[in-house]
Design a protein around this motif. Structure first.
Motif, PDB file in Angstrom:
ATOM      1  N   ARG A  83       0.688  -0.744   0.310  1.00  0.00           N
ATOM      2  CA  ARG A  83      -0.192  -0.234   0.155  1.00  0.00           C
ATOM      3  C   ARG A  83       1.087   1.034  -0.016  1.00  0.00           C
ATOM      4  O   ARG A  83       0.474   2.494  -0.473  1.00  0.00           O
ATOM      5  CB  ARG A  83      -1.235  -0.465   1.003  1.00  0.00           C
TER       6      ARG A  83
ATOM      7  N   THR B  52     -12.588  -2.528  12.095  1.00  0.00           N
ATOM      8  CA  THR B  52     -10.828  -2.855  11.677  1.00  0.00           C
ATOM      9  C   THR B  52     -10.410  -3.065   9.555  1.00  0.00           C
ATOM     10  O   THR B  52     -11.140  -3.425   9.131  1.00  0.00           O
ATOM     11  CB  THR B  52      -9.392  -3.167  12.342  1.00  0.00           C
ATOM     12  N   ASP B  53      -9.424  -1.433   9.826  1.00  0.00           N
ATOM     13  CA  ASP B  53      -9.375  -1.992   8.031  1.00  0.00           C
ATOM     14  C   ASP B  53      -9.057  -3.275   7.579  1.00  0.00           C
ATOM     15  O   ASP B  53      -7.886  -4.066   8.406  1.00  0.00           O
ATOM     16  CB  ASP B  53      -8.937  -1.080   7.775  1.00  0.00           C
ATOM     17  N   GLY B  54      -9.566  -3.962   6.579  1.00  0.00           N
ATOM     18  CA  GLY B  54      -9.129  -5.633   6.271  1.00  0.00           C
ATOM     19  C   GLY B  54      -9.627  -6.813   7.304  1.00  0.00           C
ATOM     20  O   GLY B  54      -9.451  -8.020   7.183  1.00  0.00           O
TER      21      GLY B  54
END
Length: 353
Positions: free
Chosen positions: A141, A318-320
């Motif tokens: 990323r 959460t992200d992911g």
């Protein structure tokens, strides 16, 4: 903060790990359990100190129990869809095992129901919590590899290999599992690819059954095997990268070898479950001069599956986090693999052409 009261469905071999993981977070309390196996229900019920009225043979009654805030399901594949359907109908958040469903035909009605009445759901793609994989995602990323051209993912185990004379168990029963290695291990490969690179566009696949019969301990006879021992496929991702995948439960010497290699314009990354706290980064320091570094995974990448489940239940996912739609999209890819092998051609993911 308040804790969450958990109803636990499926009390087989993996349940003790889930009980430990729940306890480790400090804010879960198992208040009910369900299994069709009376002895397993009695043993786990006694272990957790559950009263008789909180021990259910019927998982639907556990899901409907008003004392259960959320459900954790640790069951074989053929029950996944029915449990998720009951959770959606009851509005109960859940953590369910992978693969999402046994076959894609079970997934489509769940999506329609979810779109009518969304419920917080998490699918047990546990390798998202391998620290090296999380760090690889962060580096990708951040653009540290430049443009990613290609990658390879494999997931190898050896317990089904011919010299082991592995007996017939439920994982070889097509009525229960839908597929063999594909759903068992391949679903994790697919999830890792989506976690790192985004959605699949198209793929070309082959499935193989290496051992056509296995001994049945119950009868002493041989049982014909209708699920795959091996899967391989090539894929083009929606973002343009191409990937090569292979998985087998017949790889002698491989205990639990899940790994990814990523090839970008600015270097190469290798990450594996065999060394979960480190990854290898190869890059050019100067024209024609390669540097190979072993990177320690930072603490920020060391999170847990049940930590994410807790965050989801607290309303701050959460992200992911592998959610309901991650499970559904994963099943679309599994279906594309099956169609590609059956039709001997490349197929688009999510399309029925």
């Amino acid at each position: 903060m308040n804790g969450h009261r958990i109803g636990l469905i499926g009390l087989g071999g993996m349940v003790q790990s889930h009980i430990r993981w729940l306890a480790a977070e400090g804010r879960f309390r198992v208040v009910a359990a369900s299994d069709v196996n009376e002895s397993a229900l009695a043993a786990v019920g006694d272990q957790l100190g559950l009263p008789a009225e909180k021990r259910y043979a019927d998982f639907a009654r556990l899901i409907a129990d008003p004392d259960v805030d959320a459900v954790v399901s640790v069951t074989p594949n053929h029950i996944h869809a029915a449990i998720m359907q009951a959770c959606l109908e009851a509005g109960k958040p859940f953590l369910g095992e992978k693969p999402f469903t046994r076959v894609f035909e079970e997934a489509a009605p769940l999506l329609a129901q979810y779109e009518r009445q969304p419920v917080a759901g998490m699918i047990g793609f546990s390798y998202r919590y391998t620290p090296a994989f999380r760090y690889a995602r962060e580096l990708l990323r951040d653009g540290r590899l430049g443009e990613v051209r290609s990658f390879s993912i494999q997931y190898l185990q050896g317990w089904g290999a011919a010299p082991n004379n592995t007996p017939y168990i439920w994982r070889f029963n097509k009525d229960i599992t839908g597929t063999g290695t594909l759903g068992d291990l391949g679903s994790h490969m697919i999830d890792l690819a989506r976690f790192l690179f985004g959605e699949f566009a198209e793929l070309s696949a082959q499935l193989r059954t290496f051992i056509p019969e296995r001994p049945d301990p119950a009868t002493g006879g041989m049982v014909r095997i209708e699920v795959d021992d091996f899967v391989s496929f090539q894929a083009r991702m929606a973002g343009g990268a191409v990937g090569v995948f292979q998985s087998s439960r017949n790889a002698i010497g491989s205990g639990n070898q899940h790994e990814v290699s990523v090839y970008g314009d600015a270097g190469t990354l290798h990450a594996t479950t065999l060394d979960p706290d480190r990854l290898i980064w190869i890059r050019e320091e100067a024209p024609g001069q390669l540097a190979r570094a072993v990177l320690d995974v930072p603490e920020r990448c060391k999170t847990t599956q049940y930590g994410d489940f807790l965050a989801m239940l607290d309303g701050v996912p959460t992200d992911g986090l592998p959610d309901f739609m991650d499970g559904y999209r994963n099943q679309e890819v599994l279906d594309a693999v099956i169609r590609s092998d059956a039709e001997k051609r490349a197929v688009r993911v999510g399309a029925s052409d």
